[in-house]
Design a protein around this motif. Structure first.
Motif, PDB file in Angstrom:
ATOM      1  N   GLU A 112       0.703  -1.283   0.015  1.00  0.00           N
ATOM      2  CA  GLU A 112       0.101   0.032   0.070  1.00  0.00           C
ATOM      3  C   GLU A 112       1.009   1.265   0.002  1.00  0.00           C
ATOM      4  OE1 GLU A 112      -3.432   0.155  -0.242  1.00  0.00           O
ATOM      5  OE2 GLU A 112      -3.656  -1.990   0.133  1.00  0.00           O
ATOM      6  N   THR A 113       0.699   2.104  -1.071  1.00  0.00           N
ATOM      7  CA  THR A 113       1.752   3.208  -0.973  1.00  0.00           C
ATOM      8  C   THR A 113       1.323   4.557  -1.042  1.00  0.00           C
ATOM      9  OG1 THR A 113       1.525   3.248  -3.533  1.00  0.00           O
ATOM     10  CG2 THR A 113       2.883   1.734  -2.559  1.00  0.00           C
ATOM     11  N   HIS A 114      -0.231   4.918  -0.772  1.00  0.00           N
ATOM     12  CA  HIS A 114      -0.575   6.403  -1.134  1.00  0.00           C
ATOM     13  C   HIS A 114      -0.645   6.954   0.336  1.00  0.00           C
ATOM     14  CE1 HIS A 114      -3.170   9.798  -2.131  1.00  0.00           C
ATOM     15  NE2 HIS A 114      -2.679   9.534  -3.534  1.00  0.00           N
ATOM     16  N   ASN A 115       0.120   8.153   0.545  1.00  0.00           N
ATOM     17  CA  ASN A 115       0.444   8.880   1.643  1.00  0.00           C
ATOM     18  C   ASN A 115      -0.803   9.318   2.220  1.00  0.00           C
ATOM     19  OD1 ASN A 115       2.877   9.216   3.028  1.00  0.00           O
ATOM     20  ND2 ASN A 115       3.498   9.830   0.948  1.00  0.00           N
ATOM     21  N   ASP A 116      -1.841   9.863   1.417  1.00  0.00           N
ATOM     22  CA  ASP A 116      -3.112  10.244   1.711  1.00  0.00           C
ATOM     23  C   ASP A 116      -4.015   9.291   2.411  1.00  0.00           C
ATOM     24  OD1 ASP A 116      -2.505  12.882   1.182  1.00  0.00           O
ATOM     25  OD2 ASP A 116      -3.306  12.718  -0.958  1.00  0.00           O
ATOM     26  N   ASN A 117      -4.018   8.007   1.703  1.00  0.00           N
ATOM     27  CA  ASN A 117      -4.817   6.952   2.261  1.00  0.00           C
ATOM     28  C   ASN A 117      -4.194   6.578   3.406  1.00  0.00           C
ATOM     29  OD1 ASN A 117      -6.256   7.195  -0.141  1.00  0.00           O
ATOM     30  ND2 ASN A 117      -5.516   5.301  -1.112  1.00  0.00           N
ATOM     31  N   SER A 118      -3.013   6.546   3.695  1.00  0.00           N
ATOM     32  CA  SER A 118      -2.416   5.996   4.954  1.00  0.00           C
ATOM     33  C   SER A 118      -2.816   6.800   6.154  1.00  0.00           C
ATOM     34  CB  SER A 118      -0.920   5.914   4.793  1.00  0.00           C
ATOM     35  OG  SER A 118      -0.415   7.001   5.123  1.00  0.00           O
ATOM     36  N   LEU A 119      -2.837   8.255   5.934  1.00  0.00           N
ATOM     37  CA  LEU A 119      -3.270   8.962   6.808  1.00  0.00           C
ATOM     38  C   LEU A 119      -4.808   8.875   7.282  1.00  0.00           C
ATOM     39  CD1 LEU A 119      -1.682  12.327   5.373  1.00  0.00           C
ATOM     40  CD2 LEU A 119      -1.026  11.139   7.423  1.00  0.00           C
TER      41      LEU A 119
ATOM     42  N   SER B  27       7.649   9.947   7.874  1.00  0.00           N
ATOM     43  CA  SER B  27       6.933  11.042   8.382  1.00  0.00           C
ATOM     44  C   SER B  27       5.336  10.302   8.451  1.00  0.00           C
ATOM     45  CB  SER B  27       6.773  12.225   7.337  1.00  0.00           C
ATOM     46  OG  SER B  27       8.142  12.639   7.165  1.00  0.00           O
ATOM     47  N   SER B  28       4.856   9.416   7.740  1.00  0.00           N
ATOM     48  CA  SER B  28       3.514   8.922   7.503  1.00  0.00           C
ATOM     49  C   SER B  28       3.368   7.805   7.744  1.00  0.00           C
ATOM     50  CB  SER B  28       3.124   9.396   6.033  1.00  0.00           C
ATOM     51  OG  SER B  28       3.723   8.257   5.393  1.00  0.00           O
ATOM     52  N   PRO B  29       2.221   6.972   8.161  1.00  0.00           N
ATOM     53  CA  PRO B  29       2.073   5.776   8.206  1.00  0.00           C
ATOM     54  C   PRO B  29       2.624   4.830   7.078  1.00  0.00           C
ATOM     55  CG  PRO B  29      -0.051   6.977   9.026  1.00  0.00           C
ATOM     56  CD  PRO B  29       0.779   7.825   8.455  1.00  0.00           C
ATOM     57  N   TYR B  30       2.429   5.365   5.966  1.00  0.00           N
ATOM     58  CA  TYR B  30       2.818   4.731   4.452  1.00  0.00           C
ATOM     59  C   TYR B  30       4.417   4.445   4.645  1.00  0.00           C
ATOM     60  CZ  TYR B  30       5.267   4.529   0.127  1.00  0.00           C
ATOM     61  OH  TYR B  30       5.984   4.034  -0.943  1.00  0.00           O
ATOM     62  N   SER B  31       5.048   5.522   5.047  1.00  0.00           N
ATOM     63  CA  SER B  31       6.578   5.521   5.001  1.00  0.00           C
ATOM     64  C   SER B  31       7.039   4.631   6.276  1.00  0.00           C
ATOM     65  CB  SER B  31       7.240   7.033   5.028  1.00  0.00           C
ATOM     66  OG  SER B  31       6.801   7.879   5.779  1.00  0.00           O
ATOM     67  N   SER B  32       6.326   4.901   7.186  1.00  0.00           N
ATOM     68  CA  SER B  32       6.717   4.136   8.553  1.00  0.00           C
ATOM     69  C   SER B  32       6.734   2.478   8.388  1.00  0.00           C
ATOM     70  CB  SER B  32       5.945   4.630   9.675  1.00  0.00           C
ATOM     71  OG  SER B  32       5.994   5.664   9.905  1.00  0.00           O
ATOM     72  N   THR B  33       5.593   2.064   7.557  1.00  0.00           N
ATOM     73  CA  THR B  33       5.569   0.953   7.345  1.00  0.00           C
ATOM     74  C   THR B  33       6.417   0.085   6.361  1.00  0.00           C
ATOM     75  OG1 THR B  33       3.596   1.301   6.051  1.00  0.00           O
ATOM     76  CG2 THR B  33       3.141   0.551   8.135  1.00  0.00           C
ATOM     77  N   LYS B  34       6.952   0.980   5.242  1.00  0.00           N
ATOM     78  CA  LYS B  34       7.830   0.656   4.382  1.00  0.00           C
ATOM     79  C   LYS B  34       9.411   0.548   5.133  1.00  0.00           C
ATOM     80  CE  LYS B  34       7.897  -0.071   0.788  1.00  0.00           C
ATOM     81  NZ  LYS B  34       7.827  -1.453  -0.035  1.00  0.00           N
ATOM     82  N   ALA B  35       9.610   1.576   6.284  1.00  0.00           N
ATOM     83  CA  ALA B  35      10.843   1.288   7.048  1.00  0.00           C
ATOM     84  C   ALA B  35      10.855   0.187   7.634  1.00  0.00           C
ATOM     85  CB  ALA B  35      11.004   2.684   7.547  1.00  0.00           C
ATOM     86  N   GLY B  36       9.515  -0.198   8.174  1.00  0.00           N
ATOM     87  CA  GLY B  36       9.642  -1.253   8.960  1.00  0.00           C
ATOM     88  C   GLY B  36       9.932  -2.532   8.242  1.00  0.00           C
TER      89      GLY B  36
END
Length: 332
Positions: free
Chosen positions: A81-88, A145-154
């Motif tokens: 899942e990749t869309h920042n707006d959707n992760s927010l 910065s976002s739920p998206y990028s945090s889960t990709k970092a994980g």
């Protein structure tokens, strides 16, 4: 002849990678994709008969993933899942796909000794000052910065742990912002192109000063194939094409290509936590593996992209109305 599994291969970047592999190798490709809203079976239309098959399924399904990896030599993991707006709006699907999905694939790769390449993003590093010259490298600390990028970092950290703890033969790549054919109209560049093509005004978040380092998806695909073939196990490679431009500058190029004036757009509410600037240092990839991008000019790459969307309304028109209704509800 390699048996290659591509997760998320009916999405934007994954489907372009599949096309690149089939055009430049003798590999047989299996795509596994759960076919959510961002996937499109039409992304795989016209591929060579007998060399590519689509399996509908979730990479977080252990039984399915185990069966697939048992029959494949390598897996390239795009599914996310990749869309920042959707992760927010709803972070849960990002945890499911990006964390649990990656874990499930890594465990299967460990059992079967499968070569593993993990696709990630420069967004795991957070952002950089607008007025600076610093660029992300493979040693930049993670600061998502976002739920998206945090889960990709994980998910990146899971891959690194499975390499070190269990000896999984894996590589990672973090890429800058992609553009090109087969991208969903919710994303910045295809949204502006299709707004103009359908008689709508383009939209620009905030003041448009946010900077991204853009790369044509064909260049991303060639880099991933090079890493899959020649990358050193356990290594991370950053992929970028040295094309830093502000969102305002990108929109200006699109307006010019489509015959509109430079001020023919609307400013809309900025995205929450909108990262300021991304910039990639891809010298490790270029130096170690000899990779270079084909699209050296962002203007040429965007012209190619505009023509593709102009010529292929059947790919994007069905999703356009619902996408614009969604953004209208957010004031964007």
């Amino acid at each position: 002849m390699r048996q290659l599994l591509v997760t998320g291969g009916a999405g934007f970047i994954g489907s372009n990678f599949v096309r690149h592999v089939l055009a430049h190798t003798d590999d047989q490709v299996t795509v596994v994709d759960k076919m959510n809203y961002a996937a499109n079976a039409a992304s795989l239309d016209g591929l060579p008969v007998g060399r590519c098959r689509l399996v509908r399924g979730d990479v977080a399904d252990p039984a399915l993933v185990d069966r697939l990896l048992a029959d494949h030599d390598a897996v390239v993991h795009f599914a996310a899942e990749t869309h920042n707006d959707n992760s927010l709006a709803d972070p849960e699907p990002f945890l499911h796909s990006n964390i649990i999905g990656t874990y499930t694939l890594l465990e299967a790769a460990r059992r079967h000794g499968t070569r593993f390449h993990h696709i990630s993003t420069d967004e795991v590093y957070g952002d950089l000052p607008l007025d600076g010259t610093e660029r992300f490298t493979e040693h930049t600390p993670y600061n998502p910065s976002s739920p998206y990028s945090s889960t990709k970092a994980g998910s990146d950290l899971l891959v690194r742990a499975w390499v070190r703890s269990f000896g999984v033969n894996a590589t990672l790549s973090n890429c800058s912002n992609n553009y090109g054919p087969y991208q969903h109209v919710e994303k910045f560049i295809p949204r502006q192109i299709t707004n103009i093509l359908t008689g709508r005004r383009p939209k620009l978040y905030g003041d448009g000063r946010n900077v991204r380092d853009w790369i044509h998806v064909e260049d991303h695909s060639s880099a991933v194939l090079r890493i899959l073939d020649d990358g050193r196990p356990g290594e991370t490679y950053l992929i970028g094409a040295d094309s830093e431009r502000s969102n305002r500058e990108v929109l200006g190029i699109l307006l010019d290509l489509l015959g509109h004036g430079p001020d023919d757009f609307d400013l809309v509410v900025d995205r929450a936590g909108h990262d300021l600037r991304y910039a990639i240092d891809s010298s490790k990839l270029r130096g170690e593996l000899g990779w270079e991008p084909k699209f050296l000019s962002l203007e040429a790459g965007l012209a190619d992209t505009v023509e593709w969307y102009r010529d292929n309304p059947g790919f994007w028109s069905a999703a356009k109305e619902s996408t614009e209704l969604f953004y209208a509800g957010r004031g964007q």
